[in-house]
Design an enzyme around this catalytic site. Sequence first.
Site, PDB file in Angstrom:
ATOM      1  N   HIS A  51     -95.796  46.499 -60.138  1.00 38.03           N
ATOM      2  CA  HIS A  51     -94.363  47.153 -60.505  1.00 38.03           C
ATOM      3  C   HIS A  51     -94.668  48.120 -61.488  1.00 38.03           C
ATOM      4  O   HIS A  51     -96.074  48.076 -62.167  1.00 38.03           O
ATOM      5  CB  HIS A  51     -93.449  45.908 -61.325  1.00 38.03           C
ATOM      6  CG  HIS A  51     -92.883  45.252 -60.293  1.00 38.03           C
ATOM      7  ND1 HIS A  51     -93.112  43.827 -60.416  1.00 38.03           N
ATOM      8  CD2 HIS A  51     -91.974  45.346 -59.175  1.00 38.03           C
ATOM      9  CE1 HIS A  51     -92.494  43.193 -59.401  1.00 38.03           C
ATOM     10  NE2 HIS A  51     -91.645  43.971 -58.670  1.00 38.03           N
ATOM     11  N   ASP A  54     -96.102  46.488 -64.743  1.00 38.36           N
ATOM     12  CA  ASP A  54     -97.315  45.899 -64.398  1.00 38.36           C
ATOM     13  C   ASP A  54     -98.445  46.708 -64.701  1.00 38.36           C
ATOM     14  O   ASP A  54     -99.515  46.239 -65.360  1.00 38.36           O
ATOM     15  CB  ASP A  54     -97.679  45.299 -63.124  1.00 38.36           C
ATOM     16  CG  ASP A  54     -96.258  44.245 -62.659  1.00 38.36           C
ATOM     17  OD1 ASP A  54     -95.839  43.354 -63.596  1.00 38.36           O
ATOM     18  OD2 ASP A  54     -96.096  44.263 -61.418  1.00 38.36           O
ATOM     19  N   GLU A 175     -87.932  47.437 -49.501  1.00 32.61           N
ATOM     20  CA  GLU A 175     -87.856  46.204 -49.064  1.00 32.61           C
ATOM     21  C   GLU A 175     -86.548  45.496 -49.374  1.00 32.61           C
ATOM     22  O   GLU A 175     -85.980  45.327 -50.435  1.00 32.61           O
ATOM     23  CB  GLU A 175     -88.933  45.465 -50.194  1.00 32.61           C
ATOM     24  CG  GLU A 175     -89.190  43.993 -50.160  1.00 32.61           C
ATOM     25  CD  GLU A 175     -89.930  43.245 -51.458  1.00 32.61           C
ATOM     26  OE1 GLU A 175     -90.602  44.176 -51.722  1.00 32.61           O
ATOM     27  OE2 GLU A 175     -89.856  42.180 -51.240  1.00 32.61           O
ATOM     28  N   GLU A 211     -90.250  41.277 -46.157  1.00 27.75           N
ATOM     29  CA  GLU A 211     -90.663  39.937 -46.644  1.00 27.75           C
ATOM     30  C   GLU A 211     -89.973  38.652 -45.901  1.00 27.75           C
ATOM     31  O   GLU A 211     -88.919  38.793 -45.421  1.00 27.75           O
ATOM     32  CB  GLU A 211     -89.949  39.935 -48.261  1.00 27.75           C
ATOM     33  CG  GLU A 211     -90.173  38.465 -48.592  1.00 27.75           C
ATOM     34  CD  GLU A 211     -90.057  38.172 -50.036  1.00 27.75           C
ATOM     35  OE1 GLU A 211     -90.390  39.094 -50.783  1.00 27.75           O
ATOM     36  OE2 GLU A 211     -89.437  37.101 -50.591  1.00 27.75           O
ATOM     37  N   HIS A 214     -86.671  36.952 -47.231  1.00 23.46           N
ATOM     38  CA  HIS A 214     -85.559  38.036 -47.354  1.00 23.46           C
ATOM     39  C   HIS A 214     -84.891  38.257 -45.952  1.00 23.46           C
ATOM     40  O   HIS A 214     -83.795  38.029 -45.801  1.00 23.46           O
ATOM     41  CB  HIS A 214     -86.127  39.509 -47.692  1.00 23.46           C
ATOM     42  CG  HIS A 214     -86.497  39.603 -49.100  1.00 23.46           C
ATOM     43  ND1 HIS A 214     -86.726  40.617 -49.672  1.00 23.46           N
ATOM     44  CD2 HIS A 214     -86.746  38.694 -50.048  1.00 23.46           C
ATOM     45  CE1 HIS A 214     -87.382  40.463 -51.097  1.00 23.46           C
ATOM     46  NE2 HIS A 214     -87.148  39.223 -51.181  1.00 23.46           N
ATOM     47  N   ASP A 249     -83.909  32.600 -53.339  1.00 21.03           N
ATOM     48  CA  ASP A 249     -85.298  33.393 -52.626  1.00 21.03           C
ATOM     49  C   ASP A 249     -86.407  32.248 -53.024  1.00 21.03           C
ATOM     50  O   ASP A 249     -86.763  32.341 -54.356  1.00 21.03           O
ATOM     51  CB  ASP A 249     -85.312  34.743 -53.192  1.00 21.03           C
ATOM     52  CG  ASP A 249     -86.778  35.289 -52.777  1.00 21.03           C
ATOM     53  OD1 ASP A 249     -87.180  34.757 -51.631  1.00 21.03           O
ATOM     54  OD2 ASP A 249     -86.725  36.520 -53.039  1.00 21.03           O
ATOM     55  N   ASP A 251     -89.801  31.825 -51.844  1.00 21.15           N
ATOM     56  CA  ASP A 251     -91.010  32.218 -52.130  1.00 21.15           C
ATOM     57  C   ASP A 251     -92.141  31.091 -51.842  1.00 21.15           C
ATOM     58  O   ASP A 251     -93.118  31.054 -52.831  1.00 21.15           O
ATOM     59  CB  ASP A 251     -91.391  33.023 -53.359  1.00 21.15           C
ATOM     60  CG  ASP A 251     -90.636  34.327 -53.377  1.00 21.15           C
ATOM     61  OD1 ASP A 251     -90.113  34.799 -52.448  1.00 21.15           O
ATOM     62  OD2 ASP A 251     -90.349  34.703 -54.647  1.00 21.15           O
ATOM     63  N   ASP A 284     -96.001  37.186 -51.142  1.00 21.78           N
ATOM     64  CA  ASP A 284     -94.910  37.187 -52.206  1.00 21.78           C
ATOM     65  C   ASP A 284     -94.526  35.550 -52.550  1.00 21.78           C
ATOM     66  O   ASP A 284     -93.512  35.186 -51.902  1.00 21.78           O
ATOM     67  CB  ASP A 284     -93.799  37.938 -52.028  1.00 21.78           C
ATOM     68  CG  ASP A 284     -93.115  38.340 -53.644  1.00 21.78           C
ATOM     69  OD1 ASP A 284     -93.534  38.024 -54.612  1.00 21.78           O
ATOM     70  OD2 ASP A 284     -92.304  39.149 -53.512  1.00 21.78           O
TER      71      ASP A 284
HETATM   72  C1  XUL Z   1     -87.636  40.275 -54.979  1.00 22.81           C
HETATM   73  C2  XUL Z   1     -88.980  40.626 -54.376  1.00 22.81           C
HETATM   74  C3  XUL Z   1     -89.536  41.606 -55.287  1.00 22.81           C
HETATM   75  C4  XUL Z   1     -90.064  42.674 -54.603  1.00 22.81           C
HETATM   76  C5  XUL Z   1     -91.114  43.651 -55.460  1.00 22.81           C
HETATM   77  O1  XUL Z   1     -86.862  39.187 -54.294  1.00 22.81           O
HETATM   78  O2  XUL Z   1     -89.487  40.221 -53.628  1.00 22.81           O
HETATM   79  O3  XUL Z   1     -90.586  40.668 -56.038  1.00 22.81           O
HETATM   80  O4  XUL Z   1     -91.566  42.137 -53.677  1.00 22.81           O
HETATM   81  O5  XUL Z   1     -90.219  44.353 -56.303  1.00 22.81           O
HETATM   82 MN    MN Z   2     -91.081  40.587 -52.190  1.00 27.43          MN
END
Ligand code: XUL
Ligand code: MN
Length: 346
Positions: A51, A54, A175, A211, A214, A249, A251, A284
């Site tokens: 980001h 970051d 994304e 992702e 997602h 989400d 992950d 992620d």
């Molecule tokens: C949020 C997500 C974020 C993006 C980057 O769900 O996946 O971490 O990957 O901004």
């Molecule tokens: Mn992501």
Amino acid sequence: MAGKAQFRFSFGPWNIHEGADVFGPAVRKPVQFAQKLKLYKKLGFDAVQFHDDDAVASVDVPHERMIKEAGEMRRMLDGEGLAAEFVAPRLWEHPLTIDGGYTSNDPKARQYALERSKKTIDIARVLGTSNIVLWPAREGVYVNESKDHRLAAERFVQAVNAMLDYDKAIRVLGEMKPNEPMDQSYLPTTGHFLSICYLASDPARVGVLIETAHALLAGLDPAVEMAFALFHRKLWSVHLNDQNGLKFDEDRIFGAVNLKRAFDQVLVLYDNDYGAGGEYVGLDVKALRTQSDELATRHLSGSREIFLQLLEVVKKIDRRRLEELRASRNYEDLELFIIKSLMGKA
Ligand code: XUL
Ligand code: MN
């Protein structure tokens, strides 16, 4: 020929975190950024996803200071032999973007979002990447009547165009995620963003990052989504992980919930030569809150291991058998064949 590419892996520093969630505070000690960077190669990773903040302490400082800090980050990356894969503007934490950035009703919020996106591009230039990822976290609605949805789509295209125009070398990767933090996100799926690509001033420089979680939250199959974006030659990054049902989400470790679904993603990426254009296999994934400090990178190395082990399964699949089962429309034996392959029993 499929599978020419050697897969290279990446993740973002937010994937090593202290375990705070919406119901409780941090449970692990913070890991300094320099420490995180040292872990990348050890864990088997070649690139860092950023980001904007970051890469630098803050973007809301004088421009020279921000660029100087980005330069320091570049030297740290070079020192570790790491590349920057992308930079993403973090538009969801600033007080001005409480109700969105590019599509906010407030012109000051829209202006801040655009200026910040341009700063992200400046940082990316210093870090040596041309990829700008947009996760439009707060572009959407809680209350349906709160915004003009048609106008929001128009503003989104204008924002992408402004970025493309600002730097003729960058690429913008959407994304997409259907909800969280918003109830209804604008452009909730990859398909929505692909339509934006073709409306943009330079469609060749607009693509997607998909992702796994997602796609699943949108009720879609990640492998089918990836194949569709690959067909458009617009799959420029991925965030592999896993997700147990339609909730927040999660992950999770790649393949942790549904190994066959993970296999399907590896199959699609391998068969379509993902990576041959320099794309990374991005993760992620978040360590579970229960993990101790010492074990809070296992989700990263583990996801990579699962990917590589599934790749071995993919390579060993008897393609003639696969084609026979397709041709004879014997889909149940096809399914059993894949499940047995996954169990090493085919
Ligand atoms: C949020 C997500 C974020 C993006 C980057 O769900 O996946 O971490 O990957 O901004
Ligand atoms: Mn992501």
